[in-house]
Scaffold this motif. Structure first.
Motif, PDB file in Angstrom:
ATOM      1  N   PHE A  83       0.849  -1.202   0.000  1.00  0.00           N
ATOM      2  CA  PHE A  83       0.000   0.000   0.000  1.00  0.00           C
ATOM      3  C   PHE A  83       0.882   1.249   0.000  1.00  0.00           C
ATOM      4  O   PHE A  83       0.664   2.180  -0.784  1.00  0.00           O
ATOM      5  CB  PHE A  83      -0.911  -0.004   1.231  1.00  0.00           C
ATOM      6  N   PHE A  84       1.903   1.269   0.870  1.00  0.00           N
ATOM      7  CA  PHE A  84       2.814   2.413   0.925  1.00  0.00           C
ATOM      8  C   PHE A  84       3.717   2.473  -0.304  1.00  0.00           C
ATOM      9  O   PHE A  84       4.102   3.561  -0.740  1.00  0.00           O
ATOM     10  CB  PHE A  84       3.652   2.364   2.208  1.00  0.00           C
ATOM     11  N   SER A  85       4.041   1.312  -0.868  1.00  0.00           N
ATOM     12  CA  SER A  85       4.821   1.277  -2.104  1.00  0.00           C
ATOM     13  C   SER A  85       4.051   1.961  -3.237  1.00  0.00           C
ATOM     14  O   SER A  85       4.609   2.760  -3.995  1.00  0.00           O
ATOM     15  CB  SER A  85       5.143  -0.170  -2.485  1.00  0.00           C
ATOM     16  N   GLY A  86       2.751   1.659  -3.330  1.00  0.00           N
ATOM     17  CA  GLY A  86       1.896   2.311  -4.326  1.00  0.00           C
ATOM     18  C   GLY A  86       1.745   3.793  -4.075  1.00  0.00           C
ATOM     19  O   GLY A  86       1.725   4.607  -5.001  1.00  0.00           O
ATOM     20  N   LEU A  87       1.671   4.163  -2.792  1.00  0.00           N
ATOM     21  CA  LEU A  87       1.494   5.571  -2.415  1.00  0.00           C
ATOM     22  C   LEU A  87       2.732   6.394  -2.779  1.00  0.00           C
ATOM     23  O   LEU A  87       2.634   7.481  -3.364  1.00  0.00           O
ATOM     24  CB  LEU A  87       1.225   5.663  -0.913  1.00  0.00           C
ATOM     25  N   LEU A  88       3.929   5.859  -2.453  1.00  0.00           N
ATOM     26  CA  LEU A  88       5.174   6.591  -2.701  1.00  0.00           C
ATOM     27  C   LEU A  88       5.583   6.554  -4.171  1.00  0.00           C
ATOM     28  O   LEU A  88       5.909   7.592  -4.759  1.00  0.00           O
ATOM     29  CB  LEU A  88       6.313   6.004  -1.855  1.00  0.00           C
ATOM     30  N   GLY A  89       5.567   5.359  -4.751  1.00  0.00           N
ATOM     31  CA  GLY A  89       6.128   5.181  -6.088  1.00  0.00           C
ATOM     32  C   GLY A  89       5.163   5.351  -7.231  1.00  0.00           C
ATOM     33  O   GLY A  89       5.582   5.347  -8.397  1.00  0.00           O
ATOM     34  N   ALA A  90       3.863   5.528  -6.943  1.00  0.00           N
ATOM     35  CA  ALA A  90       2.895   5.627  -8.031  1.00  0.00           C
ATOM     36  C   ALA A  90       1.905   6.772  -7.844  1.00  0.00           C
ATOM     37  O   ALA A  90       1.964   7.772  -8.544  1.00  0.00           O
ATOM     38  CB  ALA A  90       2.157   4.301  -8.193  1.00  0.00           C
ATOM     39  N   SER A  91       0.997   6.666  -6.872  1.00  0.00           N
ATOM     40  CA  SER A  91      -0.107   7.626  -6.784  1.00  0.00           C
ATOM     41  C   SER A  91       0.349   9.036  -6.392  1.00  0.00           C
ATOM     42  O   SER A  91       0.136   9.994  -7.146  1.00  0.00           O
ATOM     43  CB  SER A  91      -1.180   7.120  -5.824  1.00  0.00           C
ATOM     44  N   LEU A  92       0.986   9.187  -5.232  1.00  0.00           N
ATOM     45  CA  LEU A  92       1.436  10.513  -4.821  1.00  0.00           C
ATOM     46  C   LEU A  92       2.529  11.044  -5.746  1.00  0.00           C
ATOM     47  O   LEU A  92       2.556  12.234  -6.068  1.00  0.00           O
ATOM     48  CB  LEU A  92       1.963  10.478  -3.381  1.00  0.00           C
ATOM     49  N   MET A  93       3.419  10.157  -6.156  1.00  0.00           N
ATOM     50  CA  MET A  93       4.483  10.555  -7.074  1.00  0.00           C
ATOM     51  C   MET A  93       3.878  11.086  -8.379  1.00  0.00           C
ATOM     52  O   MET A  93       4.271  12.150  -8.869  1.00  0.00           O
ATOM     53  CB  MET A  93       5.405   9.364  -7.347  1.00  0.00           C
ATOM     54  N   GLN A  94       2.901  10.357  -8.940  1.00  0.00           N
ATOM     55  CA  GLN A  94       2.257  10.799 -10.177  1.00  0.00           C
ATOM     56  C   GLN A  94       1.440  12.069  -9.975  1.00  0.00           C
ATOM     57  O   GLN A  94       1.356  12.917 -10.867  1.00  0.00           O
ATOM     58  CB  GLN A  94       1.344   9.696 -10.729  1.00  0.00           C
ATOM     59  N   PHE A  95       0.814  12.209  -8.794  1.00  0.00           N
ATOM     60  CA  PHE A  95       0.018  13.399  -8.503  1.00  0.00           C
ATOM     61  C   PHE A  95       0.869  14.656  -8.673  1.00  0.00           C
ATOM     62  O   PHE A  95       0.486  15.603  -9.362  1.00  0.00           O
ATOM     63  CB  PHE A  95      -0.551  13.329  -7.086  1.00  0.00           C
ATOM     64  N   PHE A  96       2.045  14.665  -8.035  1.00  0.00           N
ATOM     65  CA  PHE A  96       2.917  15.833  -8.102  1.00  0.00           C
ATOM     66  C   PHE A  96       3.663  15.906  -9.430  1.00  0.00           C
ATOM     67  O   PHE A  96       3.819  16.988 -10.013  1.00  0.00           O
ATOM     68  CB  PHE A  96       3.917  15.820  -6.939  1.00  0.00           C
TER      69      PHE A  96
END
Length: 361
Positions: A83-96
């Protein structure tokens, strides 16, 4: 027989490097195409959600077949890790990152992502993954110098946009594009800030992935799980820009092709390759290939998509790449020193440390 063994060893050493080069070339083209898709006005997190969903769909059969015999049992802790891997490396990263990309260009985005080794190295020092005492060596000093040059290049392209470099292939299109972008000039700095945050999140993911790949070594299953979590996270983050259901209906053929290409190549294949590269080379060394993505994005942007370049972007990118290869020189020097160090030296150093610790007690 020795020659065959040596050639196999060389191939084994070169294969992660070749994979990382191809991966970064692909990522450069993805960033250039996604920039064009964002210019159409699509919600950037809708692109992110579709990209992650396609990645999960593509990787699911590979994860089931190839990781079936080696896949460890999924525990609650591993679910939380992914879950945190997706948050750091995909969703939040892509958001910014995608938000910053919409305000700048593919060249600038890849140039700031080229800071990845420097940022990863700095964070590795903070988290004590890299040893501070290594900075006193020649390799350590070169790595620090490369980091400073890299950051200088990034700051230059952030604060100095400069005049537009004429595009002879499509001058009228470049002028039209430039006129449309006049309103975004004030957002250039903000876009660079968003890209820097995205790069920092990606660095944290690479360091986090270094430990996760040990606990859960199945790269296809790991990337698939990460993509599933990230797809839902991106869908929630898309509410930031709007809650209209029509945002999810994409009828532009070019945007559809870009989303599919970004999902298959830019997410599924690239993430699997990067995870494998981190496992083989380490997070810091794997991140040193990002300048290849910058070159790829610049060529793709300029020669194929006919997007105008700016002088500040070119100069800043060149300085950043120079810094990165000074960093790589230091990393290589450090590796050569460690391989040529006599075993007695290590033992003497250990004995000295033990005696110092005992005297401190």
């Amino acid at each position: 027989m020795n020659e065959e063994t040596q050639s196999v060893k060389v191939i084994g050493q070169c294969s992660p490097i070749i994979v990382m080069v191809i991966t970064n070339i692909a990522m450069g083209s993805v960033n250039a195409l996604v920039k064009k898709a964002l210019d159409v006005g699509v919600n950037h997190m809708v692109i992110g959600a579709y990209r992650m969903a396609i990645s999960a769909f593509i990787l699911a059969p590979f994860a089931y077949i190839l990781d079936r015999k080696t896949r460890p049992k999924l525990t609650l802790m591993l679910f939380i890790d992914h879950f945190f891997s997706g948050l750091l490396g995909a969703s939040l990263m892509q958001f910014f990152f995608l938000l910053g990309l919409s305000y700048t260009s593919a060249t600038v985005s890849c140039a700031l992502v080229s800071m990845l080794p420097a940022v990863t190295f700095a964070l590795a020092l903070v988290f004590r993954i890299e040893k501070v005492k290594n900075l006193k060596t020649k390799g350590g000093k070169l790595k620090m110098l490369g980091t400073l040059i890299c950051i200088s290049g990034a700051l230059f392209l952030t604060f100095y946009k400069g005049p537009q470099i004429s595009n002879p292939h499509s001058h009228r299109e470049a002028l039209h594009h430039n006129n449309n972008d006049q309103d975004k000039t004030n957002n250039w700095l903000l876009g660079c800030l968003y890209l820097t945050i995205g790069t920092t999140l990606l660095s944290l993911w690479m360091l986090f992935q270094g430990t996760l790949s040990i606990k859960y070594p199945c790269k296809y299953s790991s990337t698939c799980l990460m993509s599933v979590f990230a797809a839902f996270q991106c869908a929630l983050l898309s509410l930031y820009k709007g809650r209209n259901v029509k945002d999810w209906v994409i009828d532009d053929r070019f945007v559809i092709i870009v989303v599919v290409y970004a999902g298959v190549v830019g997410q599924a294949m690239s993430t699997v390759a990067t995870i494998w590269g981190i496992k083989k080379l380490g997070a810091v060394f794997a991140s040193t290939f990002t300048p290849i993505g910058l070159i790829s994005a610049t060529l793709f942007d300029f020669l194929i998509l006919h997007t105008p370049l700016y002088l500040g972007s070119v100069i800043g990118s060149v300085v950043a790449v120079m810094g990165l290869y000074v960093f790589l020189w230091g990393k290589n020097n450090e590796t050569e020193t460690s391989t040529t160090l006599p075993p007695q030296m290590d033992n003497e150093e250990q004995n000295t440390n033990i005696s110092n610790n005992s005297s401190n007690v």
